[in-house]
Design a protein around this motif. Structure first.
Motif, PDB file in Angstrom:
ATOM      1  N   UNK A  62      14.653 -16.362 -21.940  1.00 37.14           N
ATOM      2  CA  UNK A  62      14.186 -16.737 -23.344  1.00 37.14           C
ATOM      3  C   UNK A  62      14.240 -15.536 -24.336  1.00 37.14           C
ATOM      4  N   UNK A  63      14.562 -15.675 -25.687  1.00 40.59           N
ATOM      5  CA  UNK A  63      14.916 -14.863 -26.386  1.00 40.59           C
ATOM      6  C   UNK A  63      14.200 -15.230 -27.818  1.00 40.59           C
ATOM      7  N   UNK A  64      13.774 -14.065 -28.658  1.00 39.54           N
ATOM      8  CA  UNK A  64      13.165 -14.300 -29.760  1.00 39.54           C
ATOM      9  C   UNK A  64      14.118 -13.624 -30.715  1.00 39.54           C
ATOM     10  N   UNK A 104       3.554 -16.487 -33.927  1.00 42.31           N
ATOM     11  CA  UNK A 104       4.643 -15.367 -33.802  1.00 42.31           C
ATOM     12  C   UNK A 104       4.197 -14.178 -32.519  1.00 42.31           C
ATOM     13  N   UNK A 105       3.028 -13.634 -32.815  1.00 35.86           N
ATOM     14  CA  UNK A 105       2.771 -12.799 -31.780  1.00 35.86           C
ATOM     15  C   UNK A 105       2.653 -13.176 -30.044  1.00 35.86           C
ATOM     16  N   UNK A 106       2.382 -14.477 -30.114  1.00 33.52           N
ATOM     17  CA  UNK A 106       2.168 -15.016 -29.001  1.00 33.52           C
ATOM     18  C   UNK A 106       3.642 -15.292 -28.202  1.00 33.52           C
ATOM     19  N   UNK A 107       4.482 -15.963 -29.251  1.00 29.47           N
ATOM     20  CA  UNK A 107       5.893 -15.711 -28.762  1.00 29.47           C
ATOM     21  C   UNK A 107       6.602 -14.487 -28.304  1.00 29.47           C
ATOM     22  N   UNK A 108       6.537 -13.558 -29.168  1.00 35.76           N
ATOM     23  CA  UNK A 108       7.028 -12.192 -29.202  1.00 35.76           C
ATOM     24  C   UNK A 108       6.425 -11.559 -27.835  1.00 35.76           C
ATOM     25  N   UNK A 109       5.461 -11.700 -27.389  1.00 35.08           N
ATOM     26  CA  UNK A 109       4.881 -11.540 -26.134  1.00 35.08           C
ATOM     27  C   UNK A 109       5.372 -12.146 -24.985  1.00 35.08           C
ATOM     28  N   UNK A 110       5.515 -13.262 -25.100  1.00 32.27           N
ATOM     29  CA  UNK A 110       6.079 -14.310 -24.031  1.00 32.27           C
ATOM     30  C   UNK A 110       7.440 -14.258 -23.580  1.00 32.27           C
ATOM     31  N   UNK A 111       8.183 -13.926 -24.841  1.00 32.06           N
ATOM     32  CA  UNK A 111       9.884 -14.090 -24.260  1.00 32.06           C
ATOM     33  C   UNK A 111      10.332 -12.808 -23.499  1.00 32.06           C
ATOM     34  N   UNK A 144      17.218 -21.262 -21.097  1.00 35.60           N
ATOM     35  CA  UNK A 144      16.264 -20.580 -21.862  1.00 35.60           C
ATOM     36  C   UNK A 144      15.925 -21.176 -23.043  1.00 35.60           C
ATOM     37  N   UNK A 145      15.052 -20.444 -23.711  1.00 41.37           N
ATOM     38  CA  UNK A 145      14.856 -21.034 -25.029  1.00 41.37           C
ATOM     39  C   UNK A 145      15.024 -20.037 -26.052  1.00 41.37           C
ATOM     40  N   UNK A 146      15.405 -20.227 -27.288  1.00 43.94           N
ATOM     41  CA  UNK A 146      15.467 -19.283 -28.420  1.00 43.94           C
ATOM     42  C   UNK A 146      14.389 -19.667 -29.585  1.00 43.94           C
ATOM     43  N   UNK A 147      13.779 -18.377 -29.867  1.00 42.49           N
ATOM     44  CA  UNK A 147      12.786 -18.820 -30.836  1.00 42.49           C
ATOM     45  C   UNK A 147      13.302 -18.015 -32.065  1.00 42.49           C
ATOM     46  N   UNK A 148      13.247 -18.510 -33.288  1.00 42.45           N
ATOM     47  CA  UNK A 148      13.377 -17.675 -34.478  1.00 42.45           C
ATOM     48  C   UNK A 148      12.153 -17.413 -35.214  1.00 42.45           C
ATOM     49  N   UNK A 149      11.826 -16.378 -35.394  1.00 45.66           N
ATOM     50  CA  UNK A 149      10.340 -15.822 -35.612  1.00 45.66           C
ATOM     51  C   UNK A 149      10.289 -15.007 -36.890  1.00 45.66           C
TER      52      UNK A 149
END
Length: 281
Positions: free
Chosen positions: A78-80, A23-30, A4-9
């Motif tokens: 995948x995690x934000x 940021x919204x796109x990532x939060x919706x996709x993880x 998976x992939x980690x996103x620091x948002x």
């Protein structure tokens, strides 16, 4: 199975409109979101109608939870990571999990976004070409003394975070330790009651003595000025002349050329002036 992939948002520091489309796109996709305070993050997610599993990740459980996050990422989840406000890892949880991702060769992505540091710096009107961010000023006297030794001679603009109940003590401490330098006290950045006080440290102290500090603060303090440096040098070397300074260094074994260069640098005066005095030595 791929990892998976980690996103620091980064999240808004006050105004919810400051969140980015990415940021919204990532939060919706993880798959999941790790939050410093799940209740605080839930307000943000609900506002943008984002529904994702949340779990806590804060300074008190950072070490243990980092291992759990790594395991999840290894399993392809995948995690934000979000904090209460601003960018994870900047005076907030985040640096530990970044280190562990690097150690375990797990891909992570840092998104740009709202931050109080640069917002306050630009608001301050002080030098923006070079600055030093030191987070919160320590509470303990011993640690404060160490901090002052590290920053007292820095020419860079200095940036700190501070809470309302410690603001007056901090302003007094900075004035006593560094002199009556110029400061910008930035309150509630991007929020409805955003306010910037600009002036000398003493004026700032008096202002907040009369007006009770409320909200979150960012302090932007002027670095050591050329006039301060010059005054200190003049005081330091007022007891003996340039000629005496040169003789002292030469008597200690330094050759004349090096002594001229050293004296000019230490006294912050042109080398040719020192050279003229050194000719007759």
């Amino acid at each position: 199975m791929s990892k998976g992939k980690l996103y620091l948002v980064p999240t808004p520091i006050g105004n919810l409109k400051d969140i980015t489309l990415r940021a919204l796109e990532v939060l919706k996709s993880v798959d999941e979101i790790a939050a410093e305070d799940t209740r605080q993050s839930l307000k943000l997610l609900n506002h943008f109608e984002i529904k994702k599993p949340l779990f806590s990740y804060h300074q008190h459980n950072e070490q243990g939870k980092s291992e759990q996050i790594i395991n999840k990422l290894e399993d392809g989840i995948s995690i934000a990571l979000v904090t209460d406000a601003g960018t994870p890892g900047i005076s907030d949880p985040g640096s530990v999990i970044v280190s562990k991702c690097i150690e375990n060769n797990i891909n992570f992505e840092v998104l740009p976004g709202a931050t109080a540091i640069t917002t306050a710096l630009v608001y301050s009107g002080l030098d923006t070409t070079k600055f030093v961010f030191r987070g919160f000023i320590p509470r303990e006297t011993k640690e404060r003394k160490i901090l002052i030794e590290e920053i007292k001679d820095k020419k860079e603009t200095l940036i700190f975070y501070e809470s309302p109940h410690r603001l007056l003590d901090t302003l007094s401490f900075l004035k006593e330790s560094l002199g009556n330098r110029n400061i910008a006290v930035c309150r509630e950045l991007t929020k409805l009651h955003e306010d910037i006080f600009r002036g000398a440290l003493e004026d700032a102290y008096n202002n907040f003595l009369e007006n009770k500090p409320r909200g979150e603060f960012v302090l932007v303090l002027a670095g050591k000025s050329e006039s301060e440096i010059k005054a200190e040098l003049e005081e330091e070397f007022s007891a003996f002349t340039v000629e005496e300074h040169l003789k002292d260094l030469i008597n200690k074994g330094m050759d004349k050329k090096e002594a001229i260069k050293t004296v000019a640098k230490m006294r912050n005066i042109p080398k040719k002036e020192v050279y003229k005095i050194a000719i007759d030595l």
